[in-house]
Design an enzyme around this catalytic site. Structure first.
Site, PDB file in Angstrom:
ATOM      1  N   LYS A   1       0.818  -1.209   0.000  1.00 24.21           N
ATOM      2  CA  LYS A   1       0.000   0.000   0.000  1.00 24.21           C
ATOM      3  C   LYS A   1       0.854   1.263   0.000  1.00 24.21           C
ATOM      4  O   LYS A   1       0.440   2.295  -0.526  1.00 24.21           O
ATOM      5  CB  LYS A   1      -0.964   0.004   1.180  1.00 24.21           C
ATOM      6  CG  LYS A   1      -2.103  -0.993   1.010  1.00 24.21           C
ATOM      7  CD  LYS A   1      -3.211  -0.765   2.016  1.00 24.21           C
ATOM      8  CE  LYS A   1      -4.356  -1.739   1.811  1.00 24.21           C
ATOM      9  NZ  LYS A   1      -5.361  -1.674   2.879  1.00 24.21           N
TER      10      LYS A   1
ATOM     11  N   LYS B   1      -4.818 -11.415  -9.004  1.00 22.09           N
ATOM     12  CA  LYS B   1      -6.018 -11.570  -8.184  1.00 22.09           C
ATOM     13  C   LYS B   1      -7.129 -10.660  -8.704  1.00 22.09           C
ATOM     14  O   LYS B   1      -6.856  -9.544  -9.140  1.00 22.09           O
ATOM     15  CB  LYS B   1      -5.667 -11.179  -6.741  1.00 22.09           C
ATOM     16  CG  LYS B   1      -6.602 -11.769  -5.709  1.00 22.09           C
ATOM     17  CD  LYS B   1      -6.175 -11.375  -4.301  1.00 22.09           C
ATOM     18  CE  LYS B   1      -7.418 -11.003  -3.503  1.00 22.09           C
ATOM     19  NZ  LYS B   1      -7.167 -10.526  -2.167  1.00 22.09           N
TER      20      LYS B   1
ATOM     21  N   LYS C   1     -11.375  -5.111  -7.342  1.00 24.13           N
ATOM     22  CA  LYS C   1     -12.349  -4.097  -7.735  1.00 24.13           C
ATOM     23  C   LYS C   1     -11.656  -2.816  -8.184  1.00 24.13           C
ATOM     24  O   LYS C   1     -12.274  -1.950  -8.785  1.00 24.13           O
ATOM     25  CB  LYS C   1     -13.294  -3.805  -6.583  1.00 24.13           C
ATOM     26  CG  LYS C   1     -12.549  -3.268  -5.397  1.00 24.13           C
ATOM     27  CD  LYS C   1     -13.431  -2.908  -4.249  1.00 24.13           C
ATOM     28  CE  LYS C   1     -12.568  -2.297  -3.174  1.00 24.13           C
ATOM     29  NZ  LYS C   1     -12.768  -2.783  -1.855  1.00 24.13           N
TER      30      LYS C   1
END
Ligand code: TRP
Length: 334
Positions: A114, A196, A199
């Site tokens: 992140k 993976k 969204k």
């Protein structure tokens, strides 16, 4: 009657969920909810560790509450609440911060990922994220924590902190176990099956959202990447087909082998259509029920209020115990 063991899990209200989130999390929650005293949270405070539009966060929180309900979480049997409504979460996180070391947090895979993704906003909350998550879990004397594979490291930290606190101050926390659902735990992108399903994928055809209608779902599966041979078998060299088999078998609750058998000798086109239909059969009723629930915000507010009150009663028992153990003078008034 013997008391049920505690199960705790949470999802961040950070936007639409994918069929991967459903198969990997929500569906397991529903399956497990009555075997445990289940506590499900909306990790809204976690969501703030990356930039949010305030109006969107609010909207997403209502959406996710409605989705939990539409997926079959029973708000009377289980406890469903928003993390920010129970201040014990941040209070315990503070205490746990005092026994957690920066090195443990800076080497977390998710923090590193992140930090790369949000280079302009590497804030303390992002680093402290796993400590708040540990507080979420430990507050309820949780025994089982259903999580995605990507949260394993965070659960490990929660266990370490529980053991560390217990060693330093005496038996206080249960040490929780993780539960990673076997079926559908890893749903990959439809357009890049090595990645993976996410969204946040820029290509909307890569993922199926729980908001997609039937036509959209069928269309996305028609476009799903496969390969040029024509065998419907699960194999490392066939990531696209393997992913479709994973999704199909998860939706139908059958094994991969059973799915392979069903499609033996069939064409890719027919297979993709069948997978799309299997997914739509699950997503469509949930989407409609979610829309129905969202039309009544008062009901959702009521569910969250009731959930927070019940969660609070359990959570404050733990906070009071912890405050006492570390030597804080207890309040003598209410
Ligand atoms: N970090 C989890 C995720 O993004 C969400 C979460 C927050 C959680 N607190 C939790 C999951 C406690 C399990 C237990 O998936």
């Amino acid at each position: 009657m013997e008391e049920k063991k505690i199960l705790f899990s949470a999802i961040q209200p950070s936007g639409i969920l994918t069929i991967g989130n459903y198969l990997g999390a929500l569906r397991n929650f529903k399956k497990l909810q009555s075997d445990y005293q289940s506590i499900f949270s909306l990790a809204d405070l976690h969501t703030l560790t990356v930039k949010q539009e305030p109006a969107n966060l609010r909207k997403n929180t209502y959406e996710l509450t409605a989705l939990y309900l539409a997926c079959g979480i029973d708000p009377n049997e289980s406890i469903l609440f928003a993390q920010s409504h129970v201040s014990a979460h941040t209070e315990l996180a503070w205490i746990l911060n005092t026994i957690c070391y920066p090195g443990e947090l800076s080497r977390m895979t998710q923090f590193k990922d992140k930090s790369k993704k949000h280079e302009d906003n590497i804030n303390m909350g992002l680093m402290d994220y796993p400590v708040l998550m540990a507080a979420d879990i430990l507050l309820y004397q949780t025994e089982l924590v259903p999580i995605g594979a990507d949260q394993k490291q965070h659960l490990e930290l929660a266990r370490d902190l529980a053991i560390r606190f217990n060693n330093r101050y005496g038996e206080t926390f249960k040490v929780p176990e993780g539960y990673i659902g076997k079926n559908g735990a890893r749903v990959m992108s439809l357009t890049e099956p090595e990645k993976k399903m996410s969204k946040s994928d820029a290509n909307e055809n890569g993922f199926i959202s729980m908001n997609d209608d039937k036509d959209t779902i069928i269309r996305k599966f028609k476009r799903a990447v496969t390969d040029s041979d024509n065998k419907i078998v699960f194999d490392e060299s066939k990531p696209g087909i393997s992913n479709l088999l994973t999704i199909y078998s998860a939706c139908k609750d059958i094994t991969i082998e059973q799915a392979e058998k069903e499609f033996e000798g069939k064409m890719y086109g027919e297979f993709k259509l069948k997978v799309g239909e299997a997914v739509a059969d699950i997503v469509e009723p949930i989407r409609l029920e979610k829309e129905r629930l969202l039309a009544n915000k008062d009901y959702i507010d009521e569910v969250l209020k009731n959930g927070a009150e019940r969660a609070e009663r359990i959570a404050y028992k733990t906070v009071n115990k912890v405050y006492k153990k570390v030597g804080l003078v207890p309040r003598k008034w209410n």
